[in-house]
Design a protein around this motif. Structure first.
Motif, PDB file in Angstrom:
ATOM      1  N   GLU A   1       0.834  -1.204   0.000  1.00 61.32           N
ATOM      2  CA  GLU A   1       0.000   0.000   0.000  1.00 61.32           C
ATOM      3  C   GLU A   1       0.872   1.259   0.000  1.00 61.32           C
ATOM      4  OE1 GLU A   1      -3.262   0.204  -0.434  1.00 61.32           O
ATOM      5  OE2 GLU A   1      -3.182  -1.967  -0.704  1.00 61.32           O
ATOM      6  N   GLU A   2       1.970   1.215   0.706  1.00 58.95           N
ATOM      7  CA  GLU A   2       2.867   2.371   0.756  1.00 58.95           C
ATOM      8  C   GLU A   2       3.426   2.691  -0.630  1.00 58.95           C
ATOM      9  OE1 GLU A   2       7.011   3.838   2.968  1.00 58.95           O
ATOM     10  OE2 GLU A   2       6.104   1.901   3.472  1.00 58.95           O
ATOM     11  N   ARG A   3       3.856   1.675  -1.351  1.00 60.07           N
ATOM     12  CA  ARG A   3       4.401   1.891  -2.691  1.00 60.07           C
ATOM     13  C   ARG A   3       3.316   2.336  -3.663  1.00 60.07           C
ATOM     14  NH1 ARG A   3       8.127  -3.534  -2.311  1.00 60.07           N
ATOM     15  NH2 ARG A   3       9.945  -2.538  -1.321  1.00 60.07           N
ATOM     16  N   LYS A   4       2.100   1.850  -3.480  1.00 62.09           N
ATOM     17  CA  LYS A   4       0.993   2.223  -4.364  1.00 62.09           C
ATOM     18  C   LYS A   4       0.630   3.700  -4.240  1.00 62.09           C
ATOM     19  CE  LYS A   4      -2.479  -0.766  -4.550  1.00 62.09           C
ATOM     20  NZ  LYS A   4      -3.454  -1.790  -4.098  1.00 62.09           N
ATOM     21  N   ASN A   5       1.083   4.340  -3.194  1.00 64.82           N
ATOM     22  CA  ASN A   5       0.877   5.783  -3.065  1.00 64.82           C
ATOM     23  C   ASN A   5       1.754   6.559  -4.042  1.00 64.82           C
ATOM     24  OD1 ASN A   5      -1.007   5.615  -0.966  1.00 64.82           O
ATOM     25  ND2 ASN A   5       0.586   5.561   0.606  1.00 64.82           N
ATOM     26  N   SER A   6       2.842   5.938  -4.492  1.00 64.20           N
ATOM     27  CA  SER A   6       3.805   6.622  -5.358  1.00 64.20           C
ATOM     28  C   SER A   6       3.796   6.119  -6.790  1.00 64.20           C
ATOM     29  CB  SER A   6       5.231   6.461  -4.790  1.00 64.20           C
ATOM     30  OG  SER A   6       5.319   6.961  -3.473  1.00 64.20           O
ATOM     31  N   VAL A   7       3.435   4.865  -6.998  1.00 60.68           N
ATOM     32  CA  VAL A   7       3.475   4.272  -8.341  1.00 60.68           C
ATOM     33  C   VAL A   7       2.252   3.398  -8.578  1.00 60.68           C
ATOM     34  CG1 VAL A   7       6.000   4.261  -8.434  1.00 60.68           C
ATOM     35  CG2 VAL A   7       4.787   2.259  -7.519  1.00 60.68           C
ATOM     36  N   ASP A   8       2.045   3.054  -9.841  1.00 60.05           N
ATOM     37  CA  ASP A   8       1.037   2.055 -10.199  1.00 60.05           C
ATOM     38  C   ASP A   8       1.758   0.744 -10.495  1.00 60.05           C
ATOM     39  OD1 ASP A   8      -1.140   3.723  -9.939  1.00 60.05           O
ATOM     40  OD2 ASP A   8      -1.058   4.397 -12.035  1.00 60.05           O
ATOM     41  N   PHE A   9       1.048  -0.363 -10.293  1.00 59.50           N
ATOM     42  CA  PHE A   9       1.650  -1.675 -10.519  1.00 59.50           C
ATOM     43  C   PHE A   9       0.926  -2.431 -11.627  1.00 59.50           C
ATOM     44  CE2 PHE A   9       3.283  -0.993  -6.196  1.00 59.50           C
ATOM     45  CZ  PHE A   9       4.580  -1.477  -6.326  1.00 59.50           C
ATOM     46  N   SER A  10       1.680  -3.297 -12.284  1.00 62.16           N
ATOM     47  CA  SER A  10       1.082  -4.223 -13.240  1.00 62.16           C
ATOM     48  C   SER A  10       0.335  -5.298 -12.463  1.00 62.16           C
ATOM     49  CB  SER A  10       2.184  -4.890 -14.077  1.00 62.16           C
ATOM     50  OG  SER A  10       2.969  -5.766 -13.245  1.00 62.16           O
ATOM     51  N   ASN A  11      -0.305  -6.207 -13.187  1.00 58.13           N
ATOM     52  CA  ASN A  11      -0.839  -7.394 -12.541  1.00 58.13           C
ATOM     53  C   ASN A  11       0.332  -8.175 -11.944  1.00 58.13           C
ATOM     54  OD1 ASN A  11      -3.414  -6.741 -13.423  1.00 58.13           O
ATOM     55  ND2 ASN A  11      -3.245  -7.980 -15.280  1.00 58.13           N
ATOM     56  N   SER A  12       0.063  -8.891 -10.868  1.00 56.86           N
ATOM     57  CA  SER A  12       1.119  -9.675 -10.233  1.00 56.86           C
ATOM     58  C   SER A  12       1.623 -10.758 -11.188  1.00 56.86           C
ATOM     59  CB  SER A  12       0.575 -10.324  -8.961  1.00 56.86           C
ATOM     60  OG  SER A  12       1.485 -11.266  -8.447  1.00 56.86           O
ATOM     61  N   TYR A  13       2.930 -10.980 -11.185  1.00 55.55           N
ATOM     62  CA  TYR A  13       3.485 -12.040 -12.018  1.00 55.55           C
ATOM     63  C   TYR A  13       4.140 -13.155 -11.208  1.00 55.55           C
ATOM     64  CZ  TYR A  13       8.035  -9.704 -11.318  1.00 55.55           C
ATOM     65  OH  TYR A  13       9.164  -9.140 -10.771  1.00 55.55           O
ATOM     66  N   TYR A  14       4.257 -12.971  -9.866  1.00 49.82           N
ATOM     67  CA  TYR A  14       4.882 -14.017  -9.065  1.00 49.82           C
ATOM     68  C   TYR A  14       4.469 -13.865  -7.606  1.00 49.82           C
ATOM     69  CZ  TYR A  14       8.385 -17.556  -7.890  1.00 49.82           C
ATOM     70  OH  TYR A  14       9.001 -18.705  -7.485  1.00 49.82           O
ATOM     71  N   GLU A  15       4.158 -14.993  -6.975  1.00 52.42           N
ATOM     72  CA  GLU A  15       3.840 -14.975  -5.543  1.00 52.42           C
ATOM     73  C   GLU A  15       5.023 -15.535  -4.765  1.00 52.42           C
ATOM     74  OE1 GLU A  15      -0.195 -15.870  -3.654  1.00 52.42           O
ATOM     75  OE2 GLU A  15       0.957 -17.658  -3.128  1.00 52.42           O
ATOM     76  N   ALA A  16       5.429 -14.809  -3.748  1.00 52.00           N
ATOM     77  CA  ALA A  16       6.596 -15.226  -2.965  1.00 52.00           C
ATOM     78  C   ALA A  16       6.302 -15.078  -1.483  1.00 52.00           C
ATOM     79  CB  ALA A  16       7.808 -14.387  -3.343  1.00 52.00           C
ATOM     80  N   VAL A  17       7.227 -15.586  -0.675  1.00 52.75           N
ATOM     81  CA  VAL A  17       7.124 -15.435   0.772  1.00 52.75           C
ATOM     82  C   VAL A  17       8.524 -15.168   1.290  1.00 52.75           C
ATOM     83  CG1 VAL A  17       7.472 -17.889   1.282  1.00 52.75           C
ATOM     84  CG2 VAL A  17       6.196 -16.450   2.887  1.00 52.75           C
ATOM     85  N   GLN A  18       8.621 -14.425   2.358  1.00 59.50           N
ATOM     86  CA  GLN A  18       9.919 -14.150   2.964  1.00 59.50           C
ATOM     87  C   GLN A  18      10.454 -15.405   3.661  1.00 59.50           C
ATOM     88  OE1 GLN A  18      11.657 -10.926   2.917  1.00 59.50           O
ATOM     89  NE2 GLN A  18      10.191 -10.877   1.218  1.00 59.50           N
ATOM     90  N   TYR A  19      11.761 -15.579   3.601  1.00 64.90           N
ATOM     91  CA  TYR A  19      12.446 -16.660   4.294  1.00 64.90           C
ATOM     92  C   TYR A  19      13.406 -16.054   5.323  1.00 64.90           C
ATOM     93  CZ  TYR A  19      11.213 -21.042   1.914  1.00 64.90           C
ATOM     94  OH  TYR A  19      10.561 -22.167   1.471  1.00 64.90           O
TER      95      TYR A  19
END
Length: 295
Positions: free
Chosen positions: A145-163
Motif C-alpha cells: 500500500e505504501e508503494r501504491k501511493n507513489s506508483v502504479d503496478f502491473s498485474n502480479s506475475y509471481y507470488e513469494a514469501v519471505q524466508y
C-alpha cells in the motif's frame, strides 16, 4: 333553340367545374409529393448525421483503446532494477543484468515492439526514479500500500514469501525467537519492512543481500530476512554454513511481485498487462520460470 342553348350552357359550366377540380387535385397531389420528398430528405439527413456521430464515437473509442503511453513513444523502455537478488536479477559473467525479471521484461518489450534498456541501481532508489530516470522498475518488488501511493503496478506475475536465513545450528525457530535479535536485510525490501516491526530487533540494512549473508556467516547478525528464491540460492552457495527457513514458520504472509510504473499512466499499465497475459498464454512465462527459477 332555347333548350339547345340551355344544354350547351350547362355543359360548359360542368366542364369548367371539372377543370377547376382537376387543377385543385393536381395542386394537392403536388403539395403532398413535395411534403413526402421533404420528409424523406430530412430523414436521410438525420440518418447521415446519426451515422456520422456513431462513426466519430467509434473512431474516438478505437483511438482510446489503442492509446500509447508516452513512455513508449520513443521506441525504448528504460527499466530500473537492482541486480543483487538472484535468481530474479543478478550480474552475469559479462557484467550485464540478467535473471528471471530481466528476461521477463525483455519478453514484454518484444511484445510491445520496443527496445528494453536496463539500468542497474540501488533498490531503495527505484521508486523515486520512475518517471524521470527510468520508465518502469522490475526487481522482485512486492506490491504494498505504501508503494501504491507513489506508483502504479502491473498485474502480479509471481507470488513469494519471505524466508529467514540462519547460521547452521541456530536455535531460532519461531516469530518470538526473532525478538531482540540482530537482523540483516536488504535496504528497502519487504524483509526490511518486516524486520523494522519486530519487537526489540536491531536491524542492519545492506545495499546487497549477499553482504548481509556474509555478515551472518561472520557472526555480525543473527539472521537475514529475504525472499524465498534468493534465500535458497544463498543456502546452496554457502552450503553447510547457512540454512533457509520458510517464513510461514515465522508467520510471514505471502506477497506478490509486480512491475512498478509511473502513477496515473493507465495506458502503460494496460499495455504491459496485455503483453504479460500474452506471455503467460503462449508458454513463454513457464519457460522462463523453468530456466531461471526451477533450475
Amino acid at each position: 333553340m332555347k333548350k339547345f342553348f340551355a344544354v350547351l350552357l350547362a355543359t360548359v359550366m360542368t366542364m369548367s367545374l371539372l377543370t377547376a377540380c382537376g387543377s385543385e387535385a393536381a395542386e394537392t397531389t403536388t403539395e403532398e409529393t413535395e411534403a413526402v420528398e421533404t420528409t424523406e430528405a430530412e430523414a436521410t439527413e438525420t440518418t447521415e448525421a446519426t451515422e456520422t456521430t456513431e462513426t466519430t464515437e467509434t473512431t474516438e473509442a478505437t483511438e482510446a483503446d489503442v492509446a500509447v503511453s508516452d513512455a513508449l513513444a520513443d521506441g525504448v523502455l528504460t527499466v530500473g532494477t537492482n541486480a543483487e537478488f538472484p535468481p530474479f536479477e543478478y550480474v552475469d559473467d559479462n557484467g550485464e543484468p540478467d535473471g528471471f525479471d530481466i528476461a521477463l521484461i525483455k519478453a514484454i518489450g518484444e511484445k510491445l515492439g520496443v527496445t528494453v534498456e536496463v539500468e542497474n541501481m540501488e533498490f531503495a532508489s527505484l521508486i523515486s526514479s520512475i518517471g524521470s530516470k527510468i520508465d518502469v522498475a522490475i526487481a522482485g518488488m512486492t506490491v504494498t500500500e505504501e508503494r501504491k501511493n507513489s506508483v502504479d503496478f502491473s498485474n502480479s506475475y509471481y507470488e513469494a514469501v519471505q524466508y529467514v536465513i540462519l547460521p547452521e545450528g541456530s536455535d531460532i525457530a519461531t516469530a518470538d525467537d526473532l525478538k531482540d535479535k540482530a537482523i540483516g536485510v536488504q535496504l528497502g525490501t519487504t524483509g526490511d519492512f518486516i524486520a523494522s516491526d519486530i519487537e526489540g530487533a536491531s536491524v542492519s540494512q545492506y545495499n546487497k543481500a549477499v553482504d548481509a549473508v556474509n555478515d551472518l556467516i561472520n557472526g555480525r547478525v543473527d539472521c537475514v530476512i529475504i525472499d524465498k528464491n534468493p534465500a535458497l540460492v544463498f543456502e546452496g552457495k554457502f552450503e553447510g554454513q547457512v540454512v533457509a527457513v520458510d517464513g510461514a514458520q515465522f508467520d510471514f504472509e505471502p506477497e506478490e511481485y509486480a512491475i512498478a510504473m509511473p502513477k496515473g499512466d493507465t495506458a502503460l499499465v494496460e499495455q504491459i498487462n496485455a503483453a504479460l497475459e500474452e506471455i503467460k498464454a503462449d508458454g513463454t512465462f513457464d519457460e522462463l520460470v523453468k530456466t531461471y527459477i526451477e533450475e
